[in-house]
Design an enzyme around this catalytic site. Structure first.
Site, mmCIF file in Angstrom:
data_model
loop_
_atom_site.group_PDB
_atom_site.id
_atom_site.type_symbol
_atom_site.label_atom_id
_atom_site.label_comp_id
_atom_site.label_asym_id
_atom_site.label_seq_id
_atom_site.Cartn_x
_atom_site.Cartn_y
_atom_site.Cartn_z
ATOM 1 N N HIS A 72 0.294 -36.965 25.745
ATOM 2 C CA HIS A 72 0.234 -35.517 25.964
ATOM 3 C C HIS A 72 -1.143 -35.105 26.472
ATOM 4 C CE1 HIS A 72 3.874 -33.973 23.449
ATOM 5 N NE2 HIS A 72 4.192 -34.978 24.235
ATOM 6 N N TYR A 200 1.812 -24.690 18.156
ATOM 7 C CA TYR A 200 1.404 -24.240 16.824
ATOM 8 C C TYR A 200 1.414 -22.711 16.876
ATOM 9 C CZ TYR A 200 -0.620 -28.951 16.068
ATOM 10 O OH TYR A 200 -0.818 -30.306 15.927
ATOM 11 N N PRO A 292 -1.911 -30.773 7.263
ATOM 12 C CA PRO A 292 -1.461 -31.435 8.491
ATOM 13 C C PRO A 292 -1.721 -30.654 9.781
ATOM 14 C CG PRO A 292 0.420 -30.677 7.180
ATOM 15 C CD PRO A 292 -0.798 -30.444 6.353
ATOM 16 N N LYS A 296 -4.632 -34.811 11.560
ATOM 17 C CA LYS A 296 -5.771 -35.711 11.361
ATOM 18 C C LYS A 296 -5.563 -36.799 10.299
ATOM 19 C CE LYS A 296 -8.605 -34.387 14.373
ATOM 20 N NZ LYS A 296 -7.619 -34.794 15.364
ATOM 21 N N TYR A 384 -9.383 -32.069 18.375
ATOM 22 C CA TYR A 384 -7.973 -32.475 18.322
ATOM 23 C C TYR A 384 -7.790 -33.913 18.819
ATOM 24 C CZ TYR A 384 -2.912 -31.820 18.295
ATOM 25 O OH TYR A 384 -1.567 -31.932 18.022
HETATM 26 P P1 RFL Z 1 0.020 -43.531 2.605
HETATM 27 O O1 RFL Z 1 0.758 -43.482 3.894
HETATM 28 O O2 RFL Z 1 0.355 -42.554 1.564
HETATM 29 O O3 RFL Z 1 0.227 -45.014 2.061
HETATM 30 C C1 RFL Z 1 -0.173 -45.369 0.740
HETATM 31 C C2 RFL Z 1 0.674 -46.533 0.304
HETATM 32 O O4 RFL Z 1 0.267 -46.919 -1.010
HETATM 33 C C3 RFL Z 1 1.413 -47.144 -1.792
HETATM 34 N N1 RFL Z 1 1.098 -46.971 -3.218
HETATM 35 C C4 RFL Z 1 0.971 -47.994 -4.072
HETATM 36 N N2 RFL Z 1 1.009 -49.328 -3.888
HETATM 37 C C5 RFL Z 1 0.850 -50.111 -4.979
HETATM 38 N N3 RFL Z 1 0.669 -49.608 -6.244
HETATM 39 C C6 RFL Z 1 0.621 -48.277 -6.454
HETATM 40 N N4 RFL Z 1 0.466 -47.782 -7.695
HETATM 41 C C7 RFL Z 1 0.764 -47.411 -5.350
HETATM 42 N N5 RFL Z 1 0.769 -46.060 -5.203
HETATM 43 C C8 RFL Z 1 0.970 -45.812 -3.908
HETATM 44 C C9 RFL Z 1 2.431 -46.123 -1.304
HETATM 45 O O5 RFL Z 1 3.765 -46.498 -1.614
HETATM 46 C C10 RFL Z 1 2.137 -46.150 0.205
HETATM 47 O O6 RFL Z 1 2.944 -47.095 0.886
HETATM 48 O O7 RFL Z 1 -1.557 -43.449 2.847
HETATM 49 P P2 RFL Z 1 -2.474 -43.977 4.048
HETATM 50 O O8 RFL Z 1 -2.107 -45.387 4.417
HETATM 51 O O9 RFL Z 1 -3.856 -43.644 3.682
HETATM 52 O O10 RFL Z 1 -2.018 -43.122 5.323
HETATM 53 C C11 RFL Z 1 -2.267 -41.746 5.353
HETATM 54 C C12 RFL Z 1 -1.172 -41.036 6.141
HETATM 55 O O11 RFL Z 1 0.088 -41.429 5.640
HETATM 56 C C13 RFL Z 1 -1.295 -39.499 6.063
HETATM 57 O O12 RFL Z 1 -2.650 -39.120 6.153
HETATM 58 C C14 RFL Z 1 -0.545 -38.807 7.208
HETATM 59 O O13 RFL Z 1 0.842 -39.011 7.077
HETATM 60 C C15 RFL Z 1 -0.840 -37.325 7.210
HETATM 61 N N6 RFL Z 1 -0.058 -36.590 8.209
HETATM 62 C C16 RFL Z 1 -0.439 -36.592 9.539
HETATM 63 N N7 RFL Z 1 -1.496 -37.313 9.943
HETATM 64 C C17 RFL Z 1 -1.827 -37.372 11.279
HETATM 65 O O14 RFL Z 1 -2.800 -38.052 11.625
HETATM 66 N N8 RFL Z 1 -1.108 -36.696 12.242
HETATM 67 C C18 RFL Z 1 -0.015 -35.952 11.906
HETATM 68 O O15 RFL Z 1 0.637 -35.431 12.812
HETATM 69 C C19 RFL Z 1 0.333 -35.855 10.514
HETATM 70 N N9 RFL Z 1 1.398 -35.135 10.132
HETATM 71 C C20 RFL Z 1 1.075 -35.882 7.820
HETATM 72 C C21 RFL Z 1 1.794 -35.158 8.817
HETATM 73 C C22 RFL Z 1 1.521 -35.894 6.512
HETATM 74 C C23 RFL Z 1 2.649 -35.193 6.169
HETATM 75 N N10 RFL Z 1 3.054 -35.259 4.825
HETATM 76 C C24 RFL Z 1 4.346 -35.656 4.429
HETATM 77 C C25 RFL Z 1 2.051 -35.213 3.794
HETATM 78 C C26 RFL Z 1 2.903 -34.440 8.486
HETATM 79 C C27 RFL Z 1 3.331 -34.432 7.156
HETATM 80 C C28 RFL Z 1 4.557 -33.616 6.861
HETATM 81 C C1 PHB Z 2 4.508 -34.002 13.378
HETATM 82 O O1 PHB Z 2 5.074 -34.216 14.464
HETATM 83 O O2 PHB Z 2 4.999 -34.373 12.298
HETATM 84 C C2 PHB Z 2 3.219 -33.280 13.365
HETATM 85 C C3 PHB Z 2 2.576 -33.023 14.571
HETATM 86 C C4 PHB Z 2 1.367 -32.334 14.568
HETATM 87 C C5 PHB Z 2 0.835 -31.923 13.361
HETATM 88 C C6 PHB Z 2 1.460 -32.197 12.169
HETATM 89 C C7 PHB Z 2 2.673 -32.884 12.164
HETATM 90 O O3 PHB Z 2 -0.344 -31.235 13.373
#
Ligand code: RFL
Ligand code: PHB
Length: 389
Positions: A72, A200, A292, A296, A384
């Site tokens: 993008h 957004y 989110p 980041k 961004y």
């Molecule tokens: P994770 O992905 O939470 O992985 C942690 C892992 O540790 C495991 N775990 C354990 N393992 C062993 N023993 C235990 N006691 C444990 N407890 C937990 C878990 O099962 C899991 O597999 O953390 P990590 O690797 O640091 O990654 C971080 C990302 O997942 C998170 O920051 C992003 O998903 C945030 N996020 C977004 N980030 C972006 O860069 N761009 C985005 O567009 C974006 N959109 C989002 C998001 C997060 C969202 N939610 C659901 C919070 C959109 C949403 C809706």
């Molecule tokens: C997503 O596609 O899940 C998404 C994209 C951008 C954001 C957060 C979530 O800032």
């Protein structure tokens, strides 16, 4: 069992770190509480910064991302009436990649066996021991037996709720937190996106986001109050609300479809300092959370593990412990800037329940300023696409 680095958590942080260390010939074992299918079933991030794309490429694991991901050049801020385009390609010379966290994780998981990266799934009761000593170890239960892994370093990549951060004594750490008085309700559906770029939107009724996973799969979010439940939002109500909040241009091109997934996430900003205690190093959501809005979270996890892999490689390959000592400060400098951007964009784009008419006018004035100022757009764009490592 003995290894050089034991990692807790096989999310993107743990898997990326594991691969980066294996690429240097360092022995790694990852222990993960959930099953591989459960990890892949979580619908999360969608936007990758250049730094994250580069990490996948450096590992030689970027082929599917380049084939299936969508590059993008820009995204939009909407203020209820118009779309304000942030031309990130023109303003920064960089692009972002729309490629789901699920797909990144799938690619990293698939390549683990051939690269000697051991991942132990369904490990229960993972506990960290003697983290401040030179001989830290992990224990966990699997198939009814207790297991122990001795390692030179333990890496906590176990997300916000994992045990690693809690293994640092409260007297040795400080945390900073802001909990927002709302959440995001997300819907995933197999319909074409309403726009080829993300939107957004700040509407009088609250925030909305139009995102995507591919040209035929859309991801949308609306701001909801913390009292609301997924059951309060049947698909039709959610599509109606999205059409209003995203504005007439997006609504005219929005295709509705049944939800493949629908869930509510609370929004928070959180940082725990330092990110190292003795032989325990934290990376990703275990050390920090961003709302989110700035996309980041996953990207910060990737930049943490970039620094962490360099630090551990220096230790094992060149007997240089200096980078391990410097890791926390280096990672936190980038974390705080991403926290600032995510917090600022969250404040700009959401309706706050305690906000008054003045606050609303400030948001609209800021959006109007952004619409008219290349400098303001450049500042948003450079954050961004991701600040340099
Ligand atoms: P994770 O992905 O939470 O992985 C942690 C892992 O540790 C495991 N775990 C354990 N393992 C062993 N023993 C235990 N006691 C444990 N407890 C937990 C878990 O099962 C899991 O597999 O953390 P990590 O690797 O640091 O990654 C971080 C990302 O997942 C998170 O920051 C992003 O998903 C945030 N996020 C977004 N980030 C972006 O860069 N761009 C985005 O567009 C974006 N959109 C989002 C998001 C997060 C969202 N939610 C659901 C919070 C959109 C949403 C809706
Ligand atoms: C997503 O596609 O899940 C998404 C994209 C951008 C954001 C957060 C979530 O800032």
């Amino acid at each position: 069992m003995k290894t050089q680095v034991a990692i807790v958590g096989a999310g993107p942080a743990g898997l990326l770190l594991g691969h980066l260390l294996r690429a240097e010939g360092i022995d790694v074992v990852i222990v993960e509480r959930a099953s591989a299918d459960y990890v892949l079933g979580r619908i999360r991030a969608g936007v990758l910064e250049r730094t994250t794309i580069d990490l996948m490429d450096r590992l030689g694991l970027g082929a599917r991302m380049h084939a299936e991901g969508l590059l993008h050049d820009g995204f939009h801020l909407a203020d209820g009436e118009r779309l304000i385009r942030i031309d990130i390609a023109a303003l920064t010379g960089r692009q972002v990649m729309v490629y789901g966290q699920t797909e990144v994780t799938r690619d990293l998981m698939a390549a683990a066996p051939e690269r000697g990266l051991t991942v132990i799934y369904e490990a229960a009761d993972v506990a960290l021991h003697d983290v401040a000593s030179d001989r830290p170890y992990l224990t966990f239960e699997k198939d009814g037996a207790l297991h122990r892994i001795d390692a030179d370093f333990l890496c906590g990549c176990d997300g916000f709720h994992g045990p690693s951060r809690r293994a640092i004594p409260a007297s040795a750490s400080a945390s900073f937190e802001k909990i927002y008085p709302f959440g995001w309700l997300g819907i995933l559906a197999d319909v074409a996106p309403c726009h080829h770029e993300l939107i957004y939107a700040n509407h009088d009724r609250g925030f909305a986001l139009a995102s995507m996973r591919s040209e035929s799969r859309s991801r949308y979010y609306v701001q909801v109050s913390l009292e609301e439940k997924v059951e309060d939002w049947p698909d039709e109500r959610l599509w109606d609300e999205l059409a209003v909040r995203l504005g007439p241009e997006a609504a005219a091109h929005m295709t509705r479809g049944p939800a493949l997934e629908k869930s509510i996430v609370p929004l928070r900003s959180f940082v725990s300092e330092p990110m190292r205690h003795g032989r325990l190093l934290l990376a990703g959501d275990s050390a920090h959370i961003v709302p989110p809005t700035g996309a980041k979270g996953l990207n910060l996890a990737a930049s943490d593990v970039h620094y962490l892999a360099e630090a551990l490689s220096a230790y094992f390959l060149r007997h240089d412990a200096g980078k391990v000592a410097a890791y926390s400060d280096l990672a936190l400098a980038r974390v705080w800037k991403a926290e600032r951007f995510s917090w600022q964009l969250t404040r700009l784009m959401h309706r706050f329940p305690d906000g008054d008419a003045f606050d609303r006018r400030m948001q609209l004035a800021e959006l109007d300023y952004i619409a008219s100022s290349r400098a303001a757009q450049a500042s948003i764009a450079e954050n961004y696409v991701g600040l340099p490592l």
